[in-house]
Each structure stands twice: as C-alpha cells, then as structure tokens.
Enzyme design. Structure first.
Site, PDB file in Angstrom:
ATOM      1  N   ASP A  54       0.888  -1.168   0.000  1.00  0.00           N
ATOM      2  CA  ASP A  54       0.000   0.000   0.000  1.00  0.00           C
ATOM      3  C   ASP A  54       0.923   1.213   0.000  1.00  0.00           C
ATOM      4  O   ASP A  54       1.637   1.465   0.984  1.00  0.00           O
ATOM      5  CB  ASP A  54      -0.903  -0.007   1.244  1.00  0.00           C
TER       6      ASP A  54
ATOM      7  N   SER B 281      -0.376  12.822 -15.490  1.00  0.00           N
ATOM      8  CA  SER B 281      -1.670  12.903 -16.182  1.00  0.00           C
ATOM      9  C   SER B 281      -1.752  14.251 -16.885  1.00  0.00           C
ATOM     10  O   SER B 281      -1.048  15.194 -16.505  1.00  0.00           O
ATOM     11  CB  SER B 281      -2.790  12.824 -15.131  1.00  0.00           C
TER      12      SER B 281
ATOM     13  N   TYR C 137      -7.083  15.324  -7.338  1.00  0.00           N
ATOM     14  CA  TYR C 137      -6.260  14.666  -8.361  1.00  0.00           C
ATOM     15  C   TYR C 137      -5.238  15.643  -8.927  1.00  0.00           C
ATOM     16  O   TYR C 137      -4.042  15.352  -8.979  1.00  0.00           O
ATOM     17  CB  TYR C 137      -7.188  14.133  -9.459  1.00  0.00           C
TER      18      TYR C 137
ATOM     19  N   ALA D 255      -4.227  18.499  -7.710  1.00  0.00           N
ATOM     20  CA  ALA D 255      -3.268  18.935  -6.682  1.00  0.00           C
ATOM     21  C   ALA D 255      -2.150  17.902  -6.546  1.00  0.00           C
ATOM     22  O   ALA D 255      -0.960  18.254  -6.497  1.00  0.00           O
ATOM     23  CB  ALA D 255      -3.989  19.131  -5.349  1.00  0.00           C
ATOM     24  N   SER D 256      -2.521  16.636  -6.516  1.00  0.00           N
ATOM     25  CA  SER D 256      -1.511  15.583  -6.324  1.00  0.00           C
ATOM     26  C   SER D 256      -0.601  15.466  -7.542  1.00  0.00           C
ATOM     27  O   SER D 256       0.603  15.245  -7.408  1.00  0.00           O
ATOM     28  CB  SER D 256      -2.181  14.239  -6.034  1.00  0.00           C
ATOM     29  N   LYS D 257      -1.171  15.622  -8.732  1.00  0.00           N
ATOM     30  CA  LYS D 257      -0.353  15.456  -9.945  1.00  0.00           C
ATOM     31  C   LYS D 257       0.517  16.698 -10.193  1.00  0.00           C
ATOM     32  O   LYS D 257       1.653  16.572 -10.655  1.00  0.00           O
ATOM     33  CB  LYS D 257      -1.253  15.164 -11.153  1.00  0.00           C
TER      34      LYS D 257
END
Ligand SMILES: NC(=O)c1ccc[n+]([C@@H]2O[C@H](COP(=O)([O-])OP(=O)(O)OC[C@H]3O[C@@H](n4cnc5c(N)ncnc54)[C@H](OP(=O)(O)O)[C@@H]3O)[C@@H](O)[C@H]2O)c1
Length: 284
Positions: A65, A144, A157, A159-161
C-alpha cells in the site's frame, strides 16, 4: 530502442495489478527484465507475475500500500535483496476522487488521493534513490494531463499530480550530476480500470459499467501507453505529453482565460451533468 533494451534491468513497477502499470510490467518482462510488481491486490499481482514469467522475465510480487512509508521502504529493500540492484523505478499507482471541492463531506478523501498519487511517489523515490544512484538509473512517474492543466471537479487529483511536477522537477536538477534521469509521462484517456475505480465524494467507486462509458475504439490502450513510456524511459526523455496535452500546456501559458473557458465547457459542465444524472438514477 532494441527489443530487449531492458534485459536484466531490475525494475520496480507500482500500480502493477492493472492498467498502465500492468502493461509496463509485461512489456518489461518480455524484454527480459527483472520486475518487482507492487499494488495492494495480491491475487492480481500473482496473475501478473505468472504472465511475466511466461514471457521470459523474472517477477517478484510485493504487496504494497503506497500510502504506507514502511511498506514503500520494504518494497525497495525486498527488490534489492531479491535481484541485487535497482535500475528503474516506475511510479504508476494512482486514483482519482471526483466532486466539486465543497461537496466533499470532509477532507479525508482529498488527503487519501494526495497520499496515493503524491506521497507514495515521494516514499518510493526516497528509498530507491541510493540504489538508483549506484547505476545511473531512471525514475519514471505516470502523471496525467491533469498534472499539466488543472481540471475542475478533480481538485485532489490535480493537486496531487501538480505536486509530482514540483517534486520531480526539483529532483531532476538535484540529480543532474548523478546520471539518474527523471521522465514524466502525462497520459490523456487510457482504457484501464482507472475510471471504474474513480471515487465520488462519498468514496464510492464509479464501477465497471459506468467506468467503461468513457472509452471508445479510439481510446489509447494501456499497451500503447506503456510502449510510449518505455521508449521515453530508455531515451531518458524529460517528459511526454499525450493527446491534447501539448496544446493545453501552451494555452495555459499563452491564453489562460481561454483555456479556463474551454475546460469549463468541455469538462466541468458535462461532469456536473453526469453526476446529477447518476444521483437522480440512484434516488429513483
Ligand atoms: N487511465 C487513464 O485515463 C489515465 C489518464 C491519465 C493518467 N493516468 C494515470 O495513470 C496511472 C495508472 O492508472 P491506470 O490508468 O493504469 O489505472 P488502474 O488500472 O486503475 O491502475 C491503478 C493502479 O494503482 C494501484 N493503486 C491504487 N491505490 C493504491 C495504493 N493505495 N497502494 C498501492 N497501489 C495502489 C492499483 O492497484 P490496487 O488496487 O491493487 O492497489 C492499480 O494497480 C495513474 O497514476 C493515473 O493517474 C491514467
């Protein structure tokens, strides 16, 4: 790139139980690489490992994980213990949570998305770096289009990418004398389990039936995406933008307001409409 360019290379692939990560693991195995495959679903990983071995590669299954730093450390250590070195880290684990930002009932799902898409990459990279530096290795991050151009309805999404860009751009410069390369991949639509796994504001996955709605015969396959990724990896390219990614990235610089308006029309309004329709269906 030669057909066996990655022969005997030791590779970690996260997100290898399905989609792009699985396709990468299989193509690397076909080239004779030694792949450590990581994700949470053990049974899926065992199936991928069997396919890798049938294709002529070596495979090590490491259930992981990626939100757990200890498990990411163990992934790297087990890989090096089994194969003796590490040449390539591919971070493909990822998911999306979709809703308007103020529709999320709390911020747990937002944080979880960032943990999977961003912190998992940070953890794996941190523990892999000493080994990658020994071999002038390679780091690959599957980002992405949403990591180059902000997409509404996808704030966790994006923000993380976007965070992946900041992290890996910084790292690429820190690594400039080490020979370790960083390749960023920005796919557009790829037919995988990604849209079926996409979570709504209440953490409910969209499900296979609705997830498939997104794909047409023209949608890129995971195999094609993996092939492009491996070619770029081999050439140590900085980045690959797929679909309209290149155009969108330019528009972001040259005409940001126009880009916003386009994204609202093409992306936000249909996303809201689809979500409302799904809610109405659930209630009826
Ligand atoms: N498909 C697209 O249209 C598209 C477009 C742009 C970018 N991408 C990016 O491509 C990457 C791969 O996605 P995909 O399209 O191949 O989707 P996918 O088929 O859903 O694969 C996602 C992978 O991530 C793993 N994963 C999710 N949460 C995890 C966790 N907590 N720990 C470890 N592994 C975890 C899943 O494995 P388990 O569930 O077994 O843990 C699975 O192997 C993602 O980063 C995604 O953002 C996809």
């Amino acid at each position: 790139m030669k057909a066996d360019a990655f022969r005997d290379q030791v590779v970690i692939v996260t997100g290898a139980s399905s989609g792009i990560g699985k396709a990468l693991a299989l193509q690397l195995a076909r080239q004779g690489a030694k792949v450590a495959i990581a994700a949470r679903r053990l049974e899926r990983l065992e199936e991928v490992a069997a396919e890798c071995r049938a294709l002529g590669g070596e495979a090590l299954v490491v259930p992981t994980d990626v939100t757990d730093e200890t498990q990411c450390k163990a992934l790297v250590e087990k890989t090096v213990a089994a194969f003796g070195r590490l040449d390539l880290l591919i971070y493909s684990a990822g998911l999306a949570a979709t809703a308007l930002f103020d529709e999320f009932p709390d911020l747990k799902l937002f944080q979880y998305t960032v943990n999977v898409n961003f912190y998992g990459a940070v953890f794996c990279t941190y523990y892999a770096m000493p080994y990658l530096k020994q071999n002038k290795g390679r780091i690959v991050a599957i980002s992405s289009l949403g990591g180059k151009v902000a997409l509404p309805y996808n704030s966790p999404y994006c923000a993380s990418k976007f965070a992946l860009d900041g992290f890996y751009y910084s790292l690429r410069m820190e690594l400039y004398q080490s020979g370790v390369s960083v390749t960023m991949i920005y796919p557009y639509w790829v037919a995988t389990e990604f849209h079926a796994a996409q979570l709504n504001k209440d953490s409910v996955p969209r499900g296979a039936a609705r997830g498939q709605d997104y794909y047409t015969a023209k949608t890129m396959t995971a195999e094609r995406c993996a092939k492009i990724t491996l070619q770029a990896t081999y050439k140590r390219r900085r980045e690959v933008l797929m679909g309209p990614g290149g155009l969108a990235a330019w528009l972001r610089v040259l005409a940001p307001r126009l880009l916003d308006r386009l994204v609202i029309k093409v992306f936000l309004e249909p996303a809201i409409r689809r979500a409302r329709e799904a809610q109405a269906k659930e209630k009826s």
